[in-house]
Design a protein around this motif. Structure first.
Motif, PDB file in Angstrom:
ATOM      1  N   VAL A 184       0.832  -1.200   0.000  1.00 29.26           N
ATOM      2  CA  VAL A 184       0.000   0.000   0.000  1.00 29.26           C
ATOM      3  C   VAL A 184       0.871   1.257   0.000  1.00 29.26           C
ATOM      4  N   LEU A 185       0.440   2.243  -0.760  1.00 28.45           N
ATOM      5  CA  LEU A 185       1.127   3.531  -0.797  1.00 28.45           C
ATOM      6  C   LEU A 185       0.629   4.373   0.370  1.00 28.45           C
ATOM      7  N   VAL A 225       6.461  11.802   3.237  1.00 29.97           N
ATOM      8  CA  VAL A 225       7.119  11.157   2.100  1.00 29.97           C
ATOM      9  C   VAL A 225       6.237   9.993   1.622  1.00 29.97           C
ATOM     10  N   PRO A 226       5.976   9.898   0.310  1.00 27.13           N
ATOM     11  CA  PRO A 226       5.209   8.756  -0.186  1.00 27.13           C
ATOM     12  C   PRO A 226       6.044   7.470  -0.156  1.00 27.13           C
ATOM     13  N   VAL A 227       5.508   6.479   0.559  1.00 23.89           N
ATOM     14  CA  VAL A 227       6.224   5.216   0.788  1.00 23.89           C
ATOM     15  C   VAL A 227       5.326   4.059   0.359  1.00 23.89           C
ATOM     16  N   LEU A 228       5.884   3.152  -0.441  1.00 21.84           N
ATOM     17  CA  LEU A 228       5.199   1.904  -0.726  1.00 21.84           C
ATOM     18  C   LEU A 228       5.563   0.950   0.408  1.00 21.84           C
ATOM     19  N   VAL A 229       4.586   0.673   1.268  1.00 16.85           N
ATOM     20  CA  VAL A 229       4.791  -0.220   2.405  1.00 16.85           C
ATOM     21  C   VAL A 229       4.364  -1.616   1.963  1.00 16.85           C
ATOM     22  N   CYS A 230       5.305  -2.510   1.917  1.00 11.78           N
ATOM     23  CA  CYS A 230       5.051  -3.855   1.394  1.00 11.78           C
ATOM     24  C   CYS A 230       4.531  -4.779   2.489  1.00 11.78           C
ATOM     25  N   ASP A 231       3.567  -5.587   2.107  1.00 13.95           N
ATOM     26  CA  ASP A 231       2.935  -6.559   2.980  1.00 13.95           C
ATOM     27  C   ASP A 231       3.932  -7.655   3.362  1.00 13.95           C
ATOM     28  N   PRO A 232       4.080  -7.946   4.657  1.00 11.92           N
ATOM     29  CA  PRO A 232       4.996  -9.012   5.058  1.00 11.92           C
ATOM     30  C   PRO A 232       4.642 -10.367   4.440  1.00 11.92           C
ATOM     31  N   LEU A 249       8.485  -4.700  -7.747  1.00  8.27           N
ATOM     32  CA  LEU A 249       8.288  -3.736  -6.652  1.00  8.27           C
ATOM     33  C   LEU A 249       8.525  -2.314  -7.141  1.00  8.27           C
ATOM     34  N   ILE A 250       9.547  -2.143  -7.952  1.00 10.24           N
ATOM     35  CA  ILE A 250       9.845  -0.819  -8.504  1.00 10.24           C
ATOM     36  C   ILE A 250       8.677  -0.352  -9.356  1.00 10.24           C
ATOM     37  N   GLY A 251       8.123  -1.234 -10.166  1.00 13.30           N
ATOM     38  CA  GLY A 251       6.967  -0.884 -10.983  1.00 13.30           C
ATOM     39  C   GLY A 251       5.787  -0.469 -10.130  1.00 13.30           C
ATOM     40  N   ALA A 252       5.537  -1.179  -9.042  1.00 14.49           N
ATOM     41  CA  ALA A 252       4.440  -0.821  -8.138  1.00 14.49           C
ATOM     42  C   ALA A 252       4.688   0.540  -7.496  1.00 14.49           C
ATOM     43  N   ALA A 253       5.943   0.862  -7.248  1.00 16.72           N
ATOM     44  CA  ALA A 253       6.289   2.142  -6.623  1.00 16.72           C
ATOM     45  C   ALA A 253       6.053   3.318  -7.563  1.00 16.72           C
ATOM     46  N   PHE A 254       5.967   3.060  -8.847  1.00 23.42           N
ATOM     47  CA  PHE A 254       5.772   4.142  -9.804  1.00 23.42           C
ATOM     48  C   PHE A 254       4.393   4.773  -9.701  1.00 23.42           C
ATOM     49  N   LEU A 255       3.572   4.285  -8.790  1.00 25.85           N
ATOM     50  CA  LEU A 255       2.284   4.925  -8.514  1.00 25.85           C
ATOM     51  C   LEU A 255       2.485   6.217  -7.732  1.00 25.85           C
ATOM     52  N   GLY A 256       3.727   6.532  -7.393  1.00 20.33           N
ATOM     53  CA  GLY A 256       4.010   7.785  -6.705  1.00 20.33           C
ATOM     54  C   GLY A 256       4.926   7.681  -5.515  1.00 20.33           C
ATOM     55  N   ALA A 281      18.614   1.996  -7.209  1.00 25.20           N
ATOM     56  CA  ALA A 281      19.392   3.205  -7.483  1.00 25.20           C
ATOM     57  C   ALA A 281      19.150   3.686  -8.906  1.00 25.20           C
ATOM     58  N   ASN A 282      19.123   2.761  -9.862  1.00 28.41           N
ATOM     59  CA  ASN A 282      18.902   3.138 -11.266  1.00 28.41           C
ATOM     60  C   ASN A 282      17.573   3.858 -11.460  1.00 28.41           C
ATOM     61  N   TYR A 283      16.577   3.449 -10.712  1.00 26.42           N
ATOM     62  CA  TYR A 283      15.245   4.058 -10.844  1.00 26.42           C
ATOM     63  C   TYR A 283      15.020   5.184  -9.832  1.00 26.42           C
ATOM     64  N   ARG A 284      16.082   5.549  -9.143  1.00 31.05           N
ATOM     65  CA  ARG A 284      16.049   6.656  -8.181  1.00 31.05           C
ATOM     66  C   ARG A 284      14.968   6.481  -7.110  1.00 31.05           C
ATOM     67  N   LEU A 285      14.873   5.264  -6.629  1.00 29.94           N
ATOM     68  CA  LEU A 285      13.970   4.942  -5.529  1.00 29.94           C
ATOM     69  C   LEU A 285      14.798   4.534  -4.322  1.00 29.94           C
ATOM     70  N   ARG A 286      14.367   4.957  -3.163  1.00 28.13           N
ATOM     71  CA  ARG A 286      15.039   4.539  -1.941  1.00 28.13           C
ATOM     72  C   ARG A 286      14.457   3.208  -1.478  1.00 28.13           C
ATOM     73  N   LEU A 287      15.296   2.346  -0.977  1.00 31.19           N
ATOM     74  CA  LEU A 287      14.889   1.048  -0.467  1.00 31.19           C
ATOM     75  C   LEU A 287      15.124   1.010   1.031  1.00 31.19           C
ATOM     76  N   VAL A 288      14.114   0.527   1.750  1.00 31.56           N
ATOM     77  CA  VAL A 288      14.242   0.321   3.183  1.00 31.56           C
ATOM     78  C   VAL A 288      13.910  -1.135   3.474  1.00 31.56           C
ATOM     79  N   VAL A 289      14.832  -1.819   4.121  1.00 34.81           N
ATOM     80  CA  VAL A 289      14.616  -3.199   4.551  1.00 34.81           C
ATOM     81  C   VAL A 289      14.200  -3.123   6.017  1.00 34.81           C
ATOM     82  N   LEU A 290      12.987  -3.606   6.287  1.00 34.03           N
ATOM     83  CA  LEU A 290      12.429  -3.517   7.636  1.00 34.03           C
ATOM     84  C   LEU A 290      12.469  -4.867   8.343  1.00 34.03           C
ATOM     85  N   GLY A 291      12.861  -4.835   9.591  1.00 34.69           N
ATOM     86  CA  GLY A 291      12.781  -6.041  10.402  1.00 34.69           C
ATOM     87  C   GLY A 291      14.110  -6.447  11.003  1.00 34.69           C
ATOM     88  N   ASP A 292      14.045  -7.522  11.744  1.00 37.95           N
ATOM     89  CA  ASP A 292      15.199  -8.028  12.463  1.00 37.95           C
ATOM     90  C   ASP A 292      16.071  -8.871  11.531  1.00 37.95           C
TER      91      ASP A 292
END
Length: 121
Positions: free
Chosen positions: A4-5, A11-18, A32-39, A70-81
């Motif tokens: 979900v965006l 900041v607009p963040v695509l939060v991915c379902d675990p 995932l990058i394609g899904a992020a192109f929604l904004g 990086a190529n698509y100029r999107l930031r990636l965040v890895v969440l969790g332990d």
């Protein structure tokens, strides 16, 4: 919950379902990058969705995924332990340390930590 965006700290963040599909190939990362192109500017992926190979740096899978973002100029965040992976690899510890000093890739424990980082600028 599907991916979900959300606006987090302005900041607009695509939060991915675990429970979403695993990221096991470069194509999965591109999906995932394609899904992020929604904004989205940031994609927050639970560590549980990343293939074990992502955390073994010798196979270059993590590098390929990080480069795609990086190529698509999107930031990636890895969440969790990811402590068990960090204990097993000094190279991964170095990557996480350096990544968390940058703006492109972060390894964070949860969405609250992401909100704090985004809010800090």
């Amino acid at each position: 919950m599907p991916d979900v965006l959300q606006e987090r700290a302005g900041v607009p963040v695509l939060v991915c379902d675990p429970d979403g599909p695993a990221v096991t190939t470069e194509q999965d990362a591109l999906d995932l990058i394609g899904a992020a192109f929604l904004g989205a500017e940031v994609v927050a992926v639970p560590a549980s969705r990343l293939d074990e190979r992502f955390f073994s740096l010798g196979n270059r899978f993590a590098g390929e995924v990080l480069q795609k973002f990086a190529n698509y100029r999107l930031r990636l965040v890895v969440l969790g332990d990811i402590s068990r992976h960090l204990e097993a690899s000094s190279a991964l510890r170095a990557l996480v340390r350096e990544s968390n000093r940058s703006r492109q890739v972060w390894f964070l424990p949860d969405l609250d930590a992401l909100d704090a980082r985004l809010g800090a600028g």
